[in-house]
Design a protein around this motif. Structure first.
Motif, PDB file in Angstrom:
ATOM      1  N   LYS A   1       0.818  -1.215   0.000  1.00 62.25           N
ATOM      2  CA  LYS A   1       0.000   0.000   0.000  1.00 62.25           C
ATOM      3  C   LYS A   1       0.853   1.267   0.000  1.00 62.25           C
ATOM      4  O   LYS A   1       0.328   2.371  -0.147  1.00 62.25           O
ATOM      5  CB  LYS A   1      -0.949  -0.021   1.199  1.00 62.25           C
ATOM      6  N   ARG A   2       2.168   1.118   0.169  1.00 60.91           N
ATOM      7  CA  ARG A   2       3.089   2.255   0.137  1.00 60.91           C
ATOM      8  C   ARG A   2       3.952   2.235  -1.123  1.00 60.91           C
ATOM      9  O   ARG A   2       4.961   2.944  -1.182  1.00 60.91           O
ATOM     10  CB  ARG A   2       4.005   2.219   1.366  1.00 60.91           C
ATOM     11  N   ALA A   3       3.610   1.396  -2.095  1.00 56.48           N
ATOM     12  CA  ALA A   3       4.475   1.237  -3.263  1.00 56.48           C
ATOM     13  C   ALA A   3       3.660   1.043  -4.531  1.00 56.48           C
ATOM     14  O   ALA A   3       2.507   0.595  -4.486  1.00 56.48           O
ATOM     15  CB  ALA A   3       5.401   0.035  -3.056  1.00 56.48           C
ATOM     16  N   ASN A   4       4.268   1.370  -5.646  1.00 55.36           N
ATOM     17  CA  ASN A   4       3.613   1.128  -6.934  1.00 55.36           C
ATOM     18  C   ASN A   4       3.569  -0.361  -7.247  1.00 55.36           C
ATOM     19  O   ASN A   4       2.600  -0.858  -7.810  1.00 55.36           O
ATOM     20  CB  ASN A   4       4.356   1.871  -8.045  1.00 55.36           C
ATOM     21  N   THR A   5       4.662  -1.068  -6.901  1.00 58.54           N
ATOM     22  CA  THR A   5       4.707  -2.521  -7.066  1.00 58.54           C
ATOM     23  C   THR A   5       5.377  -3.120  -5.831  1.00 58.54           C
ATOM     24  O   THR A   5       6.135  -2.445  -5.135  1.00 58.54           O
ATOM     25  CB  THR A   5       5.509  -2.941  -8.315  1.00 58.54           C
ATOM     26  N   ALA A   6       5.080  -4.388  -5.573  1.00 62.44           N
ATOM     27  CA  ALA A   6       5.686  -5.068  -4.427  1.00 62.44           C
ATOM     28  C   ALA A   6       5.873  -6.540  -4.755  1.00 62.44           C
ATOM     29  O   ALA A   6       5.120  -7.111  -5.551  1.00 62.44           O
ATOM     30  CB  ALA A   6       4.821  -4.913  -3.176  1.00 62.44           C
ATOM     31  N   VAL A   7       6.873  -7.126  -4.114  1.00 66.36           N
ATOM     32  CA  VAL A   7       7.151  -8.548  -4.292  1.00 66.36           C
ATOM     33  C   VAL A   7       7.254  -9.197  -2.918  1.00 66.36           C
ATOM     34  O   VAL A   7       7.936  -8.676  -2.022  1.00 66.36           O
ATOM     35  CB  VAL A   7       8.457  -8.781  -5.076  1.00 66.36           C
ATOM     36  N   GLY A   8       6.591 -10.325  -2.763  1.00 63.56           N
ATOM     37  CA  GLY A   8       6.706 -11.114  -1.547  1.00 63.56           C
ATOM     38  C   GLY A   8       7.497 -12.367  -1.848  1.00 63.56           C
ATOM     39  O   GLY A   8       7.199 -13.081  -2.815  1.00 63.56           O
ATOM     40  N   VAL A   9       8.519 -12.630  -1.037  1.00 67.19           N
ATOM     41  CA  VAL A   9       9.374 -13.800  -1.224  1.00 67.19           C
ATOM     42  C   VAL A   9       9.116 -14.784  -0.091  1.00 67.19           C
ATOM     43  O   VAL A   9       9.224 -14.421   1.088  1.00 67.19           O
ATOM     44  CB  VAL A   9      10.861 -13.411  -1.228  1.00 67.19           C
ATOM     45  N   ASP A  10       8.763 -15.997  -0.434  1.00 70.19           N
ATOM     46  CA  ASP A  10       8.619 -17.044   0.583  1.00 70.19           C
ATOM     47  C   ASP A  10       8.882 -18.394  -0.062  1.00 70.19           C
ATOM     48  O   ASP A  10       8.336 -18.708  -1.127  1.00 70.19           O
ATOM     49  CB  ASP A  10       7.228 -17.031   1.217  1.00 70.19           C
ATOM     50  N   ILE A  11       9.711 -19.195   0.605  1.00 70.79           N
ATOM     51  CA  ILE A  11      10.103 -20.490   0.052  1.00 70.79           C
ATOM     52  C   ILE A  11       8.958 -21.490   0.063  1.00 70.79           C
ATOM     53  O   ILE A  11       8.952 -22.448  -0.714  1.00 70.79           O
ATOM     54  CB  ILE A  11      11.326 -21.062   0.836  1.00 70.79           C
ATOM     55  N   ALA A  12       7.976 -21.280   0.959  1.00 72.62           N
ATOM     56  CA  ALA A  12       6.884 -22.243   1.129  1.00 72.62           C
ATOM     57  C   ALA A  12       5.735 -21.951   0.172  1.00 72.62           C
ATOM     58  O   ALA A  12       5.059 -20.924   0.283  1.00 72.62           O
ATOM     59  CB  ALA A  12       6.385 -22.225   2.568  1.00 72.62           C
ATOM     60  N   GLY A  13       5.515 -22.873  -0.756  1.00 72.27           N
ATOM     61  CA  GLY A  13       4.401 -22.712  -1.686  1.00 72.27           C
ATOM     62  C   GLY A  13       3.064 -22.642  -0.978  1.00 72.27           C
ATOM     63  O   GLY A  13       2.154 -21.935  -1.412  1.00 72.27           O
ATOM     64  N   SER A  14       2.928 -23.358   0.133  1.00 73.20           N
ATOM     65  CA  SER A  14       1.666 -23.350   0.888  1.00 73.20           C
ATOM     66  C   SER A  14       1.396 -21.965   1.467  1.00 73.20           C
ATOM     67  O   SER A  14       0.248 -21.502   1.488  1.00 73.20           O
ATOM     68  CB  SER A  14       1.725 -24.388   2.008  1.00 73.20           C
ATOM     69  N   MET A  15       2.440 -21.290   1.933  1.00 77.99           N
ATOM     70  CA  MET A  15       2.278 -19.935   2.454  1.00 77.99           C
ATOM     71  C   MET A  15       1.916 -18.962   1.336  1.00 77.99           C
ATOM     72  O   MET A  15       1.045 -18.098   1.499  1.00 77.99           O
ATOM     73  CB  MET A  15       3.573 -19.483   3.140  1.00 77.99           C
ATOM     74  N   ARG A  16       2.575 -19.100   0.203  1.00 78.46           N
ATOM     75  CA  ARG A  16       2.288 -18.203  -0.921  1.00 78.46           C
ATOM     76  C   ARG A  16       0.847 -18.357  -1.387  1.00 78.46           C
ATOM     77  O   ARG A  16       0.199 -17.377  -1.784  1.00 78.46           O
ATOM     78  CB  ARG A  16       3.255 -18.464  -2.083  1.00 78.46           C
ATOM     79  N   ALA A  17       0.317 -19.577  -1.306  1.00 73.78           N
ATOM     80  CA  ALA A  17      -1.065 -19.810  -1.724  1.00 73.78           C
ATOM     81  C   ALA A  17      -2.041 -19.055  -0.826  1.00 73.78           C
ATOM     82  O   ALA A  17      -3.005 -18.435  -1.306  1.00 73.78           O
ATOM     83  CB  ALA A  17      -1.368 -21.306  -1.705  1.00 73.78           C
TER      84      ALA A  17
END
Length: 250
Positions: free
Chosen positions: A86-102
């Motif tokens: 919400k403070r950026a034009n684009t953002a990336v979330g990095v997480d090794i766990a596919g279950s968390m990303r889902a």
């Protein structure tokens, strides 16, 4: 905990069975107790953390109010990623766990945050960088330092010259939390007895690791972040530091 353990597998398992509790180990956030109100309280807590980190970067380094691109490492289910986005034009979330990303993707879709991407590693995230702000909180403590230091190096590499970092590392713990190799003889004996009784490894175990702060700061300095500010943290006897830094402009 032993660095031999497959912590990536642990977090994928935790994401499958208890994703919110795995992020904040409060019994309110157990899977069987989660309802809409509790879920919203969980996500709302992330705004306070990001407010704190952003304020520090503005105070110490004159960071802007809004960013072009941000990255949250160890994004989990999106507790900190959403307020960063919400403070950026684009953002990336990095997480090794596919279950968390889902689980995180469900939240992003609910909020219509289509400008946010989810990836597994910092190297994958680099495709969407460089970033003006890279953050990681209560994440590296669960990764063996040999791997964690390499990941920190990867994260710094994604920061734009002039960009900012807010990284949390644990560095020491109170006596009652000492690992087996540093605990007293009685505690060692008790753990050995317990290990002999419990033969199967715990599934989805949350491991804790302490980092050498000197190594972390040396890594930052060599990578172009010679000035940094440290703020002490204490999470139930696990002590560490929030490290705020700015990468030297080209």
């Amino acid at each position: 905990m032993s660095s031999e353990r497959d912590t990536d597998s642990d977090w994928n398992q935790l994401g499958e069975v208890d994703p919110f509790w795995a992020v904040i180990t409060d019994e309110r956030f157990r899977a069987e107790k989660m309802d809409k109100t509790t879920r919203e309280a969980f996500y709302e807590s992330g705004f306070g953390n990001i407010d704190q980190f952003h304020f520090a970067l503005k105070h110490y380094f004159s960071a802007p109010d809004h960013f072009d691109a941000c990255l949250d490492f160890g994004a989990g289910v999106g507790r900190l990623l959403v307020p960063m986005a919400k403070r950026a034009n684009t953002a990336v979330g990095v997480d090794i766990a596919g279950s968390m990303r889902a689980v995180c993707q469900v939240r992003l879709d609910e909020l219509g945050l289509s400008q946010v991407k989810l990836v597994a590693t910092p190297k994958e995230a680099a495709e969407f960088g460089p970033f003006d702000w890279v953050n990681s909180f209560i994440v590296l403590q669960h990764i063996p330092p040999a791997r964690g230091l390499a990941l920190i190096a990867d994260l710094i590499a994604t920061v734009r010259p002039g960009g900012f970092l807010s990284l949390h590392v644990t560095t020491f713990r109170d006596a009652h939390l000492m690992s087996q190799d540093t605990a007293g003889s009685v505690r060692k004996l008790l753990r050995q007895v317990r290990a002999s009784i419990v033969s199967a490894p715990q599934i989805g175990q949350i491991s804790m690791f302490d980092y050498d702060l000197g190594e972390v700061l040396a890594l930052l300095t060599r990578a172009g972040c010679p000035r940094f500010v440290l703020e002490h943290t204490d999470h139930g006897g696990h002590h560490g530091f929030m490290v705020y830094a700015q990468k030297v402009a080209g």
